[in-house]
Scaffold this active site. Structure first.
Site: not given
Ligand SMILES: NC(=O)c1ccc[n+]([C@@H]2O[C@H](COP(=O)([O-])OP(=O)(O)OC[C@H]3O[C@@H](n4cnc5c(N)ncnc54)[C@H](O)[C@@H]3O)[C@@H](O)[C@H]2O)c1
Lengths: 450, 427
Positions: A218-219, A262, A289, A291, A354
């Site tokens: 997604r995203g 994973d 990517n 995150g 983060y």
């Protein structure tokens, strides 16, 4: 792929535009984005600069071949699609007058979503102090121009190496095109390399490449998969098993394969490399990517929270790369692109874990780019640092905070996942053999950490 | 068309199995089968690919699903040029579909195919009583208003009502569980032995999940990431405390814990020739060596309803020149714990093997550590037609991990006194 936000659509309408002007509100315009088969830029491109403009000379044929109409004079009546100013020959700050003289009249004649590309030399250690000053000055000018531009126009700086000006063609084309819609106020460094040839198939610069994208369910990751597949790559889509349903949808949409892994699993790198090798015969591009965020003030962050962010966003990359950068991992001439964040540059309240991970990603780029063995194999490593991108992640931010995040940049709007994806696709192309060690922000020239 | 080559199991996919009226309550067979296909297509990079054929089926089917598998293919990312057909052999549907696909590949009539199955115990078709159905058809045939009125008045309030399909044998009127209880008694299968088998099923399935075994065999669906029926923390005490639901009196042994629950789900298995696999960058996990079906006369009471595999296996072994002990792994579908135990007892029984199977000696016993090692239907659930695909993909992966030559036996009992069995061998 996501649409422009409601506000941008509103202020682009007749009534909304009038209202926004009266109230002095930001006036974002729908950005010009790449459409296969569309023109490189909307309008002629003014080329100029200082002295004999060696970069323009090296790039002229390539720009023309890519469809740009080059002009040395600001045309009467027409709007410019872009400006390429070559200051590679600047020796002292006095030479910057050439930049002003070229740009000033052109800026008044820019069309919507036009492009300003300043080309300079990488500040070296051997030149005179005056030369260093002149070279560094270009960053200040470009960033300021970026902030002055309106109507979706952007300004970026490309630094080239003497004798390798032609190697910057792919970068200049990217910046002129709709692919760089949300890239603004950035500095691109192009190293030593020969002049690049246009790809055999201009619309499929990644044809024949095998790519892996982590976090592809997604995203931003899903749009990275779509974008590089559009550009011709075969995509291995990786995400956690729990995200398998949407991962399958993305993989089937792009005609790739889904691999439920994973990234923090100890054998993740080996499994990805093996999948790419056995299924697709090798690996040409890795996009790290995947995150997560686990936001909390540092004072309230426990070990588990801290560790999970560092594991997924940073340590997993290091561990996977043992397999992905090994001999039977990425092929020679391969590409690796990491996804950092402006939080990793500017820091952010409540995002210490983060920001640590995303700043660490920049450290990875520095480290890998300096790795001579990787250079010898022709492997480049770069990163994108997205700013405010409209995704499910940012849709969860409270409205007011979200509005601020969206508007605090030169383009007065959030970027789309595809904007990040286009920049990754740019790094991935064969044409970027001389582009390594770059961290490019896809942030619309956000004020954060600028 | 005289070629004879081996068909390989190349991979599989299923959606987690959900309990009846659980998260898949609103999903149709077509939805679930499509989801299982989509996951399989994604895992193996088959988007846009034309396969030899897709064969699947469902046990409980709506009349609108007359072309269920073809509709699922059209709703998937496979090339619309991929043909499909439905099969139905009760709980043997999924495995029978695989036999059919494998046979075509072996004969050279196809290079690749998908075998699958799906069932929903939630989205079941509702049938009106036979008398009402006839009256409604008569009403539909009526041409004039007068005829219509005449037909309509024949419908009485007592005709109304719906029939939900039940798990009942039409010829005996007995449920499958009641049939099984008779067989369990015949073979003296104890409550303890059944509960132990059920416990092992849950523990083995849970361990397989924890080891990530299903990461490349499953795609989540509607928010479910694991089989909903799995009770990782169940104990022999908990299972022992359940009341019996089938069989009569103090001798009853069968509970909801050692019988499979009604479940919704779908599975699909990719098969292909070695050449096709190579062209697609796929590695054969296991060869589909052989398959056999059997049926028994349960109507007269001559044999137990779910005992047909006990007959199918020795016939297949004889054909292959193998003994029951020549296998590294066994997958015996747990319709009920008692099914597995009765079958194994029968194979160990000299009289049964002599009288019923015509053998000189008993087939012998099976090492229980090699039986259903990653769990089976008691823990995972059993959406009837989906079980064959679940077992095949699981076994093929397990055998592949054991290494070339490892052999596995599959045994699935089915309603109507039928059974489908097969042999896989690690590629
Ligand atoms: N959205 C933004 O504005 C923004 C800004 C800066 C940076 N980023 C970065 O961009 C990347 C993508 O962000 P997004 O907005 O698309 O987020 P997202 O949450 O929508 O998607 C992230 C994906 O990564 C997957 N993922 C998480 N942990 C994983 C693991 N252990 N193994 C495999 N996959 C895993 C998730 O399942 C999900 O599909 C992230 O690295 C994020 O930090 C996003």
């Amino acid at each position: 792929m996501a649409r422009a936000d409601g506000y941008t659509t509103f202020v682009s309408s007749g009534f909304g535009k009038k209202l926004a002007t009266t109230l002095g509100l930001p006036q974002p315009v729908p950005l010009r984005r790449y459409v296969p088969g569309g023109p490189l830029v909307d309008g002629p491109v003014l080329v100029g600069g200082h002295a004999d403009t060696p970069a323009v000379t090296a790039l002229r044929a390539g720009l023309t071949a890519a469809g740009a109409t080059l002009t040395e004079v600001v045309p009467d009546g027409a709007r410019l699609g872009g400006v390429v100013v070559d200051l590679t020959a600047a020796e002292t700050p006095a030479d910057l007058e050439s930049l002003r003289a070229t740009l000033a009249p052109a800026l008044k004649r820019l069309g919507r979503c036009a492009r300003v590309v300043v080309v300079g030399r990488r500040p070296g250690t051997s030149g005179s102090v005056a030369q260093q000053a002149a070279r560094r000055a270009l960053e200040g000018v470009t960033r300021s121009v970026g902030k002055e531009l309106r109507a979706g126009a952007t300004a970026n700086l490309v630094l080239v190496t003497e004798g390798s000006e032609g190697a910057a063609l792919g970068t200049v084309l990217f910046l002129l095109s709709g692919r760089s819609a949300y890239v603004d106020g950035q500095v691109f460094r192009v190293g030593e390399g020969g002049a690049v040839d246009a790809p055999a198939d201009a619309e499929h610069p990644l044809a024949g490449k095998v790519a892996v994208v982590t976090g592809a369910a997604r995203g931003i990751g899903a749009d990275i998969a779509r974008t590089i597949a559009r550009d011709g790559a075969t995509v291995v889509c990786v995400d956690i098993p729990a995200a398998g349903a949407s991962l399958a949808d993305v993989a089937n949409e792009v005609g790739g394969t889904a691999l439920q892994v994973d990234v923090t699993a100890t054998d993740a790198g080996a499994r990805i490399a093996e999948h790419a090798r056995t299924r697709h015969g090798g690996l040409d591009l890795v996009v790290h990517n995947a995150g997560i965020t686990r936001d909390k003030l540092l004072a309230n962050t426990d070990e588990d929270r801290w560790d999970s962010v560092l594991q997924v966003n940073l340590l997993s990359i290091l561990r996977m790369n043992e397999a992905l950068l090994a001999k039977d991992g990425l092929r020679d001439g391969g590409r690796m692109v990491l996804v950092s964040s402006i939080a990793g540059i500017a820091g952010n309240r409540g995002q210490s874990s983060y920001a640590a991970s995303k700043a660490g990603v920049i450290g990875l780029v520095d480290g890998y780019a300096a790795d001579r063995a990787l250079r010898r194999r022709g492997i480049t490593v770069n990163a994108v640092a997205p700013g405010f991108i409209e995704t499910e992640m940012t849709a969860k931010i409270p409205f007011a905070t979200r509005e601020v995040g969206r508007r605090l940049n030169s383009l007065s709007q959030g970027g789309l996942p595809v904007d990040v994806a286009e920049t990754i696709a740019y790094f991935a192309a064969d044409a970027q053999a001389a582009v390594t060690g770059n961290v490019v922000r896809v942030c619309g020239q956000s004020l954060l950490g600028a | 068309m005289t070629t004879h080559r081996r068909a390989a199991v190349l991979g599989g996919n299923r959606i987690p199995f959900a309990r009846q009226f659980g998260p898949y309550a609103e999903a149709s067979n077509q939805d679930m089968l499509t989801a299982a296909l989509e996951g399989l297509v994604a895992r193996h990079g088959l988007a846009g690919e034309r396969l030899g054929e897709v064969v699947a089926g469902a046990v409980i089917k709506h009349s609108r699903d007359f072309n269920l598998t073809r509709e699922a293919v059209l709703g998937s990312s496979l090339s619309p040029d991929t043909p499909a057909y439905d099969v139905q052999q009760a709980c043997g549907t999924g495995l029978e579909a695989a036999v059919l696909v494998a046979n075509k590949i072996a004969l050279g009539q196809a290079d690749s195919g998908i075998a699958g199955g799906v069932d929903s115990a939630s989205d079941a078709p509702i049938v009106v009583p036979e008398r009402l159905r006839r009256k409604l058809l008569r009403l539909n045939r009526a041409k004039t208003a007068a005829e219509r009125a005449k037909a309509a008045v024949t419908i009485r309030p007592t005709d109304l009502g719906v029939q939900v399909p039940a798990n009942t044998e039409p010829r005996t009127g007995m449920s499958m569980g009641q049939h099984m209880a008779l067989t369990a008694e015949r073979w003296g299968v104890t409550r303890e032995a059944q509960d132990e088998l059920a416990l092992a099923s849950h523990q083995n399935l849970a361990a397989a999940y924890d080891a990530g075994f299903f990461d490349d065999l499953m795609t989540p669906y509607l928010g479910l990431t694991r089989d909903q029926n799995l009770r990782a923390d169940t104990t022999i005490e908990k299972l022992g405390s359940l009341r019996t639901v089938f069989g009569d009196g103090p001798g009853a042994t069968m509970t909801a814990g050692n019988s499979t629950p009604l479940t919704d789900g779908a599975s699909a298995v990719l098969l292909g020739s070695q050449e096709w696999a190579e062209e697609h960058g796929l590695k054969p996990l296991a060869w589909f060596v052989d398959g056999e079906t059997a049926a028994v006369d349960y109507v007269s009471g001559d044999e137990g309803l779910l005992m047909a595999p006990a007959y199918a296996v020795p016939r297949m072994l004889a054909r292959q020149g193998l003994t029951l002990q020549d296998f590294d792994l066994y997958e015996i579908h747990e319709a009920f714990a008692a099914t597995v135990l009765s079958t194994m007892k029968a194979w160990e029984d000299e009289e049964f093997c002599r009288e019923r199977l015509g053998l000189d000696a008993p087939l012998g016993s099976i090492d229980r550590d090699t039986l259903n090692v990653t769990g089976s239907s008691l823990a995972a659930g059993h959406p009837f037609a989906a079980t064959g695909g679940r077992i095949l993909a699981t076994l093929a992966k397990l055998l592949h991990e054991k290494g070339s030559g490892a052999r596995g036996l599959v045994s699935i009992c089915a309603a109507g006194g039928q059974g489908v069995v097969a042999i896989l061998e690690a590629a």
